[in-house]
Enzyme design. Structure first.
Site, mmCIF file in Angstrom:
data_model
loop_
_atom_site.group_PDB
_atom_site.id
_atom_site.type_symbol
_atom_site.label_atom_id
_atom_site.label_comp_id
_atom_site.label_asym_id
_atom_site.label_seq_id
_atom_site.Cartn_x
_atom_site.Cartn_y
_atom_site.Cartn_z
ATOM 1 N N ARG A 272 -44.179 18.492 10.468
ATOM 2 C CA ARG A 272 -43.261 18.537 11.616
ATOM 3 C C ARG A 272 -41.908 19.130 11.258
ATOM 4 O O ARG A 272 -41.366 18.860 10.198
ATOM 5 C CB ARG A 272 -43.069 17.118 12.181
ATOM 6 C CG ARG A 272 -44.032 16.807 13.300
ATOM 7 C CD ARG A 272 -44.064 15.360 13.659
ATOM 8 N NE ARG A 272 -42.759 14.760 13.933
ATOM 9 C CZ ARG A 272 -42.599 13.500 14.296
ATOM 10 N NH1 ARG A 272 -43.666 12.720 14.437
ATOM 11 N NH2 ARG A 272 -41.414 13.009 14.533
ATOM 12 N N ARG B 285 -32.289 10.562 12.974
ATOM 13 C CA ARG B 285 -33.296 9.749 13.688
ATOM 14 C C ARG B 285 -33.131 8.265 13.354
ATOM 15 O O ARG B 285 -33.254 7.402 14.223
ATOM 16 C CB ARG B 285 -34.709 10.241 13.348
ATOM 17 C CG ARG B 285 -35.043 11.555 14.054
ATOM 18 C CD ARG B 285 -36.153 12.337 13.375
ATOM 19 N NE ARG B 285 -37.403 11.650 13.296
ATOM 20 C CZ ARG B 285 -38.415 12.029 12.498
ATOM 21 N NH1 ARG B 285 -38.285 13.095 11.715
ATOM 22 N NH2 ARG B 285 -39.538 11.361 12.500
ATOM 23 N N ARG C 285 -37.338 3.299 23.969
ATOM 24 C CA ARG C 285 -36.399 3.445 22.850
ATOM 25 C C ARG C 285 -34.980 3.090 23.268
ATOM 26 O O ARG C 285 -34.072 3.126 22.429
ATOM 27 C CB ARG C 285 -36.410 4.896 22.385
ATOM 28 C CG ARG C 285 -37.263 5.157 21.158
ATOM 29 C CD ARG C 285 -37.363 6.647 21.009
ATOM 30 N NE ARG C 285 -37.517 7.074 19.660
ATOM 31 C CZ ARG C 285 -38.668 7.532 19.160
ATOM 32 N NH1 ARG C 285 -39.761 7.540 19.893
ATOM 33 N NH2 ARG C 285 -38.712 7.975 17.929
ATOM 34 N N LYS D 121 -45.925 3.783 13.189
ATOM 35 C CA LYS D 121 -46.328 3.556 14.596
ATOM 36 C C LYS D 121 -47.552 4.405 14.959
ATOM 37 O O LYS D 121 -48.527 3.908 15.504
ATOM 38 C CB LYS D 121 -45.166 3.891 15.560
ATOM 39 C CG LYS D 121 -43.890 3.112 15.290
ATOM 40 C CD LYS D 121 -42.797 3.459 16.283
ATOM 41 C CE LYS D 121 -42.296 4.888 16.206
ATOM 42 N NZ LYS D 121 -41.605 5.240 14.936
ATOM 43 N N ARG E 230 -45.504 13.351 4.941
ATOM 44 C CA ARG E 230 -46.438 13.316 6.075
ATOM 45 C C ARG E 230 -46.993 14.702 6.435
ATOM 46 O O ARG E 230 -46.278 15.685 6.451
ATOM 47 C CB ARG E 230 -45.724 12.740 7.293
ATOM 48 C CG ARG E 230 -46.538 12.936 8.579
ATOM 49 C CD ARG E 230 -46.008 12.207 9.738
ATOM 50 N NE ARG E 230 -44.618 12.433 10.038
ATOM 51 C CZ ARG E 230 -43.935 11.711 10.907
ATOM 52 N NH1 ARG E 230 -44.512 10.709 11.524
ATOM 53 N NH2 ARG E 230 -42.678 11.984 11.150
HETATM 54 P P1 AP5 Z 1 -46.367 7.577 10.948
HETATM 55 O O1 AP5 Z 1 -47.449 6.672 11.412
HETATM 56 O O2 AP5 Z 1 -46.480 9.027 11.278
HETATM 57 O O3 AP5 Z 1 -44.947 6.980 11.381
HETATM 58 P P2 AP5 Z 1 -44.265 6.876 12.820
HETATM 59 O O4 AP5 Z 1 -43.634 5.525 12.901
HETATM 60 O O5 AP5 Z 1 -45.222 7.253 13.892
HETATM 61 O O6 AP5 Z 1 -43.144 7.950 12.584
HETATM 62 P P3 AP5 Z 1 -42.591 9.111 13.512
HETATM 63 O O7 AP5 Z 1 -41.753 9.968 12.592
HETATM 64 O O8 AP5 Z 1 -43.653 9.793 14.271
HETATM 65 O O9 AP5 Z 1 -41.661 8.303 14.433
HETATM 66 P P4 AP5 Z 1 -40.490 8.847 15.235
HETATM 67 O O10 AP5 Z 1 -40.188 7.673 16.040
HETATM 68 O O11 AP5 Z 1 -39.365 9.408 14.449
HETATM 69 O O12 AP5 Z 1 -41.104 10.157 15.916
HETATM 70 P P5 AP5 Z 1 -41.592 10.433 17.395
HETATM 71 O O13 AP5 Z 1 -42.643 11.437 17.328
HETATM 72 O O14 AP5 Z 1 -41.831 9.170 18.126
HETATM 73 O O15 AP5 Z 1 -46.231 7.392 9.364
HETATM 74 C C1 AP5 Z 1 -45.365 8.227 8.622
HETATM 75 C C2 AP5 Z 1 -46.048 8.605 7.288
HETATM 76 O O16 AP5 Z 1 -46.180 7.442 6.476
HETATM 77 C C3 AP5 Z 1 -47.480 9.164 7.461
HETATM 78 O O17 AP5 Z 1 -47.673 10.188 6.542
HETATM 79 C C4 AP5 Z 1 -48.387 7.965 7.148
HETATM 80 O O18 AP5 Z 1 -49.629 8.388 6.567
HETATM 81 C C5 AP5 Z 1 -47.552 7.166 6.161
HETATM 82 N N1 AP5 Z 1 -47.709 5.723 6.319
HETATM 83 C C6 AP5 Z 1 -47.878 5.021 7.491
HETATM 84 N N2 AP5 Z 1 -47.956 3.703 7.223
HETATM 85 C C7 AP5 Z 1 -47.803 3.565 5.867
HETATM 86 C C8 AP5 Z 1 -47.807 2.435 4.988
HETATM 87 N N3 AP5 Z 1 -47.949 1.184 5.432
HETATM 88 N N4 AP5 Z 1 -47.621 2.681 3.678
HETATM 89 C C9 AP5 Z 1 -47.467 3.930 3.195
HETATM 90 N N5 AP5 Z 1 -47.486 5.045 3.978
HETATM 91 C C10 AP5 Z 1 -47.646 4.856 5.305
HETATM 92 O O19 AP5 Z 1 -40.250 11.067 18.040
HETATM 93 C C11 AP5 Z 1 -39.786 12.328 17.624
HETATM 94 C C12 AP5 Z 1 -38.577 12.696 18.474
HETATM 95 O O20 AP5 Z 1 -38.955 12.748 19.874
HETATM 96 C C13 AP5 Z 1 -37.420 11.678 18.441
HETATM 97 O O21 AP5 Z 1 -36.561 11.908 17.338
HETATM 98 C C14 AP5 Z 1 -36.739 11.955 19.798
HETATM 99 O O22 AP5 Z 1 -35.951 13.122 19.744
HETATM 100 C C15 AP5 Z 1 -37.923 12.241 20.719
HETATM 101 N N6 AP5 Z 1 -38.436 11.033 21.400
HETATM 102 C C16 AP5 Z 1 -39.676 10.484 21.271
HETATM 103 N N7 AP5 Z 1 -39.805 9.410 22.049
HETATM 104 C C17 AP5 Z 1 -38.607 9.262 22.705
HETATM 105 C C18 AP5 Z 1 -38.119 8.301 23.635
HETATM 106 N N8 AP5 Z 1 -38.879 7.260 24.050
HETATM 107 N N9 AP5 Z 1 -36.845 8.450 24.081
HETATM 108 C C19 AP5 Z 1 -36.065 9.493 23.675
HETATM 109 N N10 AP5 Z 1 -36.481 10.428 22.775
HETATM 110 C C20 AP5 Z 1 -37.741 10.297 22.298
#
Ligand code: AP5
Length: 228
Positions: free
Chosen positions: A171, A182, A98, A23, A137
């Site tokens: 992270r 997660r 979410r 994402k 990552r």
């Molecule tokens: P990356 O692009 O970083 O993936 P992502 O989908 O953004 O993953 P996140 O871990 O950031 O998602 P998340 O939803 O767990 O975390 P968030 O910060 O939102 O890609 C990952 C890796 O893969 C990178 O190294 C990239 O280079 C590589 N990659 C990408 N595409 C690829 C491909 N096609 N092929 C190969 N490699 C690839 O949330 C964190 C925490 O915040 C949550 O756990 C929760 O506690 C809280 N939170 C956030 N939003 C909310 C909400 N709306 N409601 C409640 N809690 C929330």
């Protein structure tokens, strides 16, 4: 920004998908190409934790456990950010909504600003791939550019290709145990939104098991169509 597209209307795009689906990677590429603003609730929450705000203090332990932060906190943070002037250019929501409560709140927030959801794009990936993606990552601490040990390494070891920064960050919640929580939270609370957005006629599904550039091209086509 791709200036050829700058005359098109602002859009609201949602990127749905489990942790590690790509994402953030794709949102940053769409931001660059279309001049939309990436709104990552994960980034907004991590900033609140770092700043030691009340919301950040409440969110810290929940994020470390890999659970979802309360709807109340997340909606308030997003509401504030959506009111910033730059968001009138159109936004890519990365990691929000979410839950169904967040999805319904988003409709109200967008109504206030005369906007609507143009597309909710579900990035479809296998759970096993996400663990590999997340464990490799790292991010540039200076400009936020994301990398991967195998799939998107820096050209020069530990030097950001984009800004030359050398402060690379991994992270705290990117460990096997938290990733499992997660994923569990995603399947229980967020995956039902796929059917929700389908019912609302805005769902697009993308196979996100391919390479980063191939997925980016597919998303660009969807974004382009959504903005006309
Ligand atoms: P990356 O692009 O970083 O993936 P992502 O989908 O953004 O993953 P996140 O871990 O950031 O998602 P998340 O939803 O767990 O975390 P968030 O910060 O939102 O890609 C990952 C890796 O893969 C990178 O190294 C990239 O280079 C590589 N990659 C990408 N595409 C690829 C491909 N096609 N092929 C190969 N490699 C690839 O949330 C964190 C925490 O915040 C949550 O756990 C929760 O506690 C809280 N939170 C956030 N939003 C909310 C909400 N709306 N409601 C409640 N809690 C929330």
């Amino acid at each position: 920004m791709d200036t050829a597209n700058s005359a098109t209307k602002p859009a609201v795009l949602i990127l749905l998908g489990p942790p590690g689906a790509g994402k953030g990677t794709q949102a940053r590429m769409l931001e660059e190409k279309f001049g939309l603003v990436q709104l990552s609730t994960g980034d907004l929450l991590r900033a609140a934790v770092a700043a030691g705000t009340d919301a950040g203090k409440a969110a810290k332990a929940v994020m470390e456990a890999g659970e979802l932060v309360s709807d109340e906190i997340v909606i308030a943070i997003l509401r504030d950010r959506l009111r910033d002037e730059d968001c009138a250019r159109g936004v890519i929501l990365d990691g929000f909504p979410r839950t169904t409560v967040q999805a319904e709140a988003l409709d109200h927030l967008l109504e206030e600003s005369g906007q609507k959801i143009n597309a909710a794009i579900s990035l479809e990936v296998e759970d096993a791939a996400m663990v590999t993606r997340i464990s490799g990552r790292f991010t540039c601490g200076s400009c936020g550019e994301g990398y991967h040990d195998t799939f998107k390494p820096t050209t020069v070891s530990d030097v950001c290709d984009k800004c030359g920064g050398t402060d690379m960050i991994r992270r705290a919640d990117d460990n096997a145990e938290t990733v499992a929580s997660r994923l569990e939270a995603y399947h229980a609370q967020t995956a039902p939104l796929i059917a929700y957005f389908d019912r609302h006629g805005v769902l697009k599904s993308v196979n996100a098991m391919g390479g980063i550039d191939a997925i980016a091209a597919e998303l660009a086509t969807i974004a382009e169509a959504a903005r006309h």
